[in-house]
Design an enzyme around this catalytic site. Structure first.
Site, PDB file in Angstrom:
ATOM      1  N   CYS A  17       0.853  -1.194   0.000  1.00  0.00           N
ATOM      2  CA  CYS A  17       0.000   0.000   0.000  1.00  0.00           C
ATOM      3  C   CYS A  17       0.880   1.231   0.000  1.00  0.00           C
ATOM      4  O   CYS A  17       1.937   1.230   0.633  1.00  0.00           O
ATOM      5  CB  CYS A  17      -0.844   0.037   1.264  1.00  0.00           C
ATOM      6  N   GLU A  22       1.307  -4.071  -5.504  1.00  0.00           N
ATOM      7  CA  GLU A  22       0.211  -5.016  -5.280  1.00  0.00           C
ATOM      8  C   GLU A  22      -1.060  -4.508  -5.963  1.00  0.00           C
ATOM      9  O   GLU A  22      -1.339  -3.313  -5.943  1.00  0.00           O
ATOM     10  CB  GLU A  22      -0.006  -5.129  -3.767  1.00  0.00           C
TER      11      GLU A  22
HETATM   12  N1  ACO Z   1      -5.860  14.065 -10.156  1.00  0.00           N
HETATM   13  C1  ACO Z   1      -5.134  13.945 -11.287  1.00  0.00           C
HETATM   14  N2  ACO Z   1      -3.850  13.502 -11.306  1.00  0.00           N
HETATM   15  C2  ACO Z   1      -3.303  13.183 -10.128  1.00  0.00           C
HETATM   16  C3  ACO Z   1      -3.992  13.289  -8.908  1.00  0.00           C
HETATM   17  C4  ACO Z   1      -5.336  13.767  -8.953  1.00  0.00           C
HETATM   18  N3  ACO Z   1      -6.051  13.903  -7.837  1.00  0.00           N
HETATM   19  N4  ACO Z   1      -3.180  12.908  -7.900  1.00  0.00           N
HETATM   20  C5  ACO Z   1      -2.003  12.562  -8.467  1.00  0.00           C
HETATM   21  N5  ACO Z   1      -2.083  12.722  -9.809  1.00  0.00           N
HETATM   22  C6  ACO Z   1      -1.026  12.466 -10.788  1.00  0.00           C
HETATM   23  C7  ACO Z   1      -0.104  13.658 -10.808  1.00  0.00           C
HETATM   24  O1  ACO Z   1      -0.516  14.605 -11.737  1.00  0.00           O
HETATM   25  C8  ACO Z   1       1.227  13.032 -11.136  1.00  0.00           C
HETATM   26  O2  ACO Z   1       1.388  12.830 -12.509  1.00  0.00           O
HETATM   27  P1  ACO Z   1       2.268  13.825 -13.417  1.00  0.00           P
HETATM   28  O3  ACO Z   1       3.492  14.144 -12.648  1.00  0.00           O
HETATM   29  O4  ACO Z   1       2.514  13.013 -14.622  1.00  0.00           O
HETATM   30  O5  ACO Z   1       1.394  15.007 -13.596  1.00  0.00           O
HETATM   31  C9  ACO Z   1       1.136  11.646 -10.531  1.00  0.00           C
HETATM   32  O6  ACO Z   1      -0.245  11.380 -10.349  1.00  0.00           O
HETATM   33  C10 ACO Z   1       1.882  11.540  -9.238  1.00  0.00           C
HETATM   34  O7  ACO Z   1       1.706  12.709  -8.491  1.00  0.00           O
HETATM   35  P2  ACO Z   1       2.468  12.909  -7.119  1.00  0.00           P
HETATM   36  O8  ACO Z   1       2.295  14.325  -6.690  1.00  0.00           O
HETATM   37  O9  ACO Z   1       3.852  12.384  -7.206  1.00  0.00           O
HETATM   38  O10 ACO Z   1       1.638  11.920  -6.204  1.00  0.00           O
HETATM   39  P3  ACO Z   1       0.926  12.194  -4.813  1.00  0.00           P
HETATM   40  O11 ACO Z   1       1.907  12.667  -3.801  1.00  0.00           O
HETATM   41  O12 ACO Z   1      -0.293  12.992  -5.009  1.00  0.00           O
HETATM   42  O13 ACO Z   1       0.562  10.691  -4.392  1.00  0.00           O
HETATM   43  C11 ACO Z   1      -0.855   8.828  -4.328  1.00  0.00           C
HETATM   44  C12 ACO Z   1      -0.082   9.791  -5.224  1.00  0.00           C
HETATM   45  C13 ACO Z   1       0.118   8.138  -3.370  1.00  0.00           C
HETATM   46  C14 ACO Z   1      -1.519   7.751  -5.175  1.00  0.00           C
HETATM   47  C15 ACO Z   1      -1.906   9.670  -3.552  1.00  0.00           C
HETATM   48  O14 ACO Z   1      -2.855  10.163  -4.454  1.00  0.00           O
HETATM   49  C16 ACO Z   1      -2.613   8.921  -2.466  1.00  0.00           C
HETATM   50  O15 ACO Z   1      -2.077   8.724  -1.380  1.00  0.00           O
HETATM   51  N6  ACO Z   1      -3.873   8.489  -2.735  1.00  0.00           N
HETATM   52  C17 ACO Z   1      -4.691   7.822  -1.748  1.00  0.00           C
HETATM   53  C18 ACO Z   1      -4.196   6.421  -1.496  1.00  0.00           C
HETATM   54  C19 ACO Z   1      -4.047   5.634  -2.791  1.00  0.00           C
HETATM   55  O16 ACO Z   1      -4.934   5.620  -3.635  1.00  0.00           O
HETATM   56  N7  ACO Z   1      -2.884   4.950  -2.909  1.00  0.00           N
HETATM   57  C20 ACO Z   1      -2.569   4.097  -4.026  1.00  0.00           C
HETATM   58  C21 ACO Z   1      -3.275   2.790  -3.861  1.00  0.00           C
HETATM   59  S1  ACO Z   1      -2.601   1.528  -4.902  1.00  0.00           S
HETATM   60  C22 ACO Z   1      -1.493   0.725  -3.894  1.00  0.00           C
HETATM   61  O17 ACO Z   1      -1.491   0.970  -2.718  1.00  0.00           O
HETATM   62  C23 ACO Z   1      -0.496  -0.253  -4.479  1.00  0.00           C
END
Ligand code: ACO
Ligand code: ZN
Length: 518
Positions: free
Chosen positions: A374, A408
């Site tokens: 996660c 995962e």
């Molecule tokens: N809308 C559109 N694009 C988004 C969004 C959003 N809300 N959030 C992130 N992105 C895109 C970004 O634009 C970026 O892409 P780019 O650089 O090509 O523009 C990319 O995703 C990564 O952005 P970061 O700023 O590095 O990521 P962030 O710190 O926001 O973290 C994460 C991403 C970890 C998925 C976060 O959104 C989060 O914690 N979400 C909730 C938990 C979750 O869903 N975790 C993943 C589950 S899958 C697993 O656990 C294996």
């Protein structure tokens, strides 16, 4: 707008007023999940049908368009295991017996539905793996003729069917190395545009392609639909205070029931212990000496550090971290047993201490090559590059381990976006750095890309497909890097300030298989 002569009950559907991302009014169809009465005033908990569950909320009656009310149809209604109505069917492939005690922490969650601006997980996963279905110019020969990369098919139906079959438990792990696909690269007339040849290579039976397959029953947050009841479908914590941040949870998290009525739940930002009042927190802080997560600091550069925490040795911290993480992770189930996991917590340092920004968990031993279970960036830090930094770190660990890895499954919608972006940038960085030797076109194989990056081969292939780079030309698979791709990549890399510096990583992998029970 609500007409009080009609009773709006759970399971009813009707348009509900909400603001969209540009603050305009919209009336998407929503389902009533719960109704409560506070001093004679009704409140309705609604789920917007085509939106991610994180947007679910309590609304007042004036936001309901009662004229378009649809009552739940008996046959369409999906009775949950506890007899409560719901809009989602329980999993046909899995009907796990529900244990009463597991409700306390093991909580069900379902596949994420999309935020309007984002592709849904399902759409997005398909897009990442089946670009050929959307793009008719994508030319791939059948296997008989040219023994192509197995994950590429001309026939969408066949490939979808394949993914409905869960992976075989005894499936052999693929290792990198040996004969593999050759990728030739040459500069076109345009210096900004290059083409790479993909030659047929060794057979690859692995069809995971980064697509969620069957749900697993192991993992810190595991897919399991058995608890998809009305309780776990609703967010139960209104607000969490964590250091200087106030967080609004997106999803249910199994904190003790008595804490769910609080206006604010207080967390110690260093040990993550939860407390019911500010007073309790203040008392706790006089006793709590931690100013950083427990475990070993295995990376520090500037103000960013990573701590490695053993889920067995630091059980309380790991469980509290999972509870906090569950507030923002919907599609997996949380278990109390943190023993089989390591937790990598990323912090930002200031004079007050090391403040948690995000984390990922990782199985000590993974038979599926998972290098992340996660992953989470806490909302105040999201969309600033920390997610990709966490992902980059996870692959740096895999590099030290000498393995390839993959996250995962299933991935959430935001998880997929972040991984796809990371994979694309990582692979393009390599392709664009290739230099030609002796006037020859530079060459690289898929396996080499995988070995250099530690990105599992299937994810390399699905990324090349997602980027729509693969073409078939004169009997060979070719990748063409168009000017748009090159420029887009350069622009994106200029914005990517946060990077992991491998020199600052002090990590010695352990062989967990030799340790008995971890
Ligand atoms: N809308 C559109 N694009 C988004 C969004 C959003 N809300 N959030 C992130 N992105 C895109 C970004 O634009 C970026 O892409 P780019 O650089 O090509 O523009 C990319 O995703 C990564 O952005 P970061 O700023 O590095 O990521 P962030 O710190 O926001 O973290 C994460 C991403 C970890 C998925 C976060 O959104 C989060 O914690 N979400 C909730 C938990 C979750 O869903 N975790 C993943 C589950 S899958 C697993 O656990 C294996
Ligand atoms: Zn504490």
């Amino acid at each position: 707008m609500a007409d009080h002569s009609v009773e709006i009950t759970e399971g009813c559907r009707l348009p509900v007023l909400r603001k969209n991302q540009v603050n305009e009014d919209e009336w998407p169809l929503a389902e009533i999940l719960s109704v409560k009465d506070i001093q004679g005033k009704k409140l309705y908990y609604v789920h917007y049908i085509d939106f991610n569950k994180r947007l679910d909320e309590w609304v007042t009656p004036d936001r309901l368009d009662i004229k378009k009310l649809q009552f739940p149809k008996k046959e369409a209604k999906t009775p949950m295991k506890d007899g409560l109505p719901g809009s989602r069917p329980s999993s046909p492939e899995r009907d796990v017996k529900r244990k009463a005690e597991s409700v306390s922490l093991a909580t069900q969650v379902t596949a994420a539905t999309p935020v309007p601006s984002l592709p849904s997980s399902a759409e997005a996963s398909q897009a990442s793996v089946y670009p050929a279905m959307r793009d008719s110019s994508f030319s791939i020969k059948s296997r008989d003729e040219h023994e192509p990369l197995t994950s590429l098919t001309t026939n969408g139906t066949t490939s979808i069917q394949r993914h409905l079959i869960p992976p075989q438990p005894g499936r052999k792990r693929k290792s990198c190395g040996g004969t593999d696909e050759m990728v030739k690269m040459f500069q076109n007339n345009s210096p900004r545009c290059s083409t790479i040849y993909l030659l047929p290579g060794e057979d690859s039976q692995d069809s995971s392609d980064g697509i969620p397959s069957a749900p697993r029953m192991t993992g810190s947050l595991v897919s399991d639909r058995s608890h998809d009841d009305i309780v776990t479908r609703m967010k139960n914590i209104d607000c969490i205070e964590l250091g200087r941040h106030r967080l609004k949870p997106w999803y249910f998290s199994p904190y003790p029931q008595e804490l769910t009525s609080l206006l604010i739940l207080y967390l110690c930002e260093f040990c993550l212990k939860y407390l019911k009042s500010l007073k309790c927190l203040q008392r706790h802080l006089t006793k709590c000496n931690l100013r950083h997560p427990p475990g070993n600091e295995i990376y520090r550069k500037g103000t960013i550090s990573f701590f490695e925490i053993d889920g067995r040795k630091n059980k309380a911290y790991s469980q509290n971290l999972c509870l906090l993480a569950k507030c923002f992770l919907d599609h997996k189930t949380l278990y109390y047993d943190t023993d089989p996991f390591l937790f990598y917590v990323m912090t930002e340092y200031d004079s007050k201490g090391f403040h948690i920004v995000g984390y990922f968990s990782k199985e000590k031993e993974s038979t599926e090559d998972y290098n992340v279970a996660c992953i989470l960036t806490l909302p105040p830090y999201q969309r600033r590059g920390y997610g990709k930094l966490l992902i980059e770190f996870s692959y740096e660990l895999s590099k030290v381990e000498g393995k390839t890895g993959t996250p995962e499954k299933p991935l959430s919608d935001l998880g997929l976006l972040s991984y796809r972006s990371y994979w694309s940038q990582t692979i393009l960085e390599i392709l664009m750095d290739l230099k030609s030797e002796n006037g020859e076109r530079p060459q690289i194989t898929i396996n080499e890309i995988s070995e250099i990056t530690s990105v599992k081969k299937e994810d390399v292939i699905s990324t090349l497909q997602y980027l729509n780079l693969i073409n078939y030309y004169k009997g060979q698979y070719i990748l063409t890097l168009s000017e748009d791709i090159v420029e887009g990549h350069e622009r994106a890399m200029q914005k990517r300030h946060l990077r992991i510096d491998p020199k600052c990583l002090h990590f010695t992998p352990k062989d967990w298989s030799k340790r008995g029970k971890w």
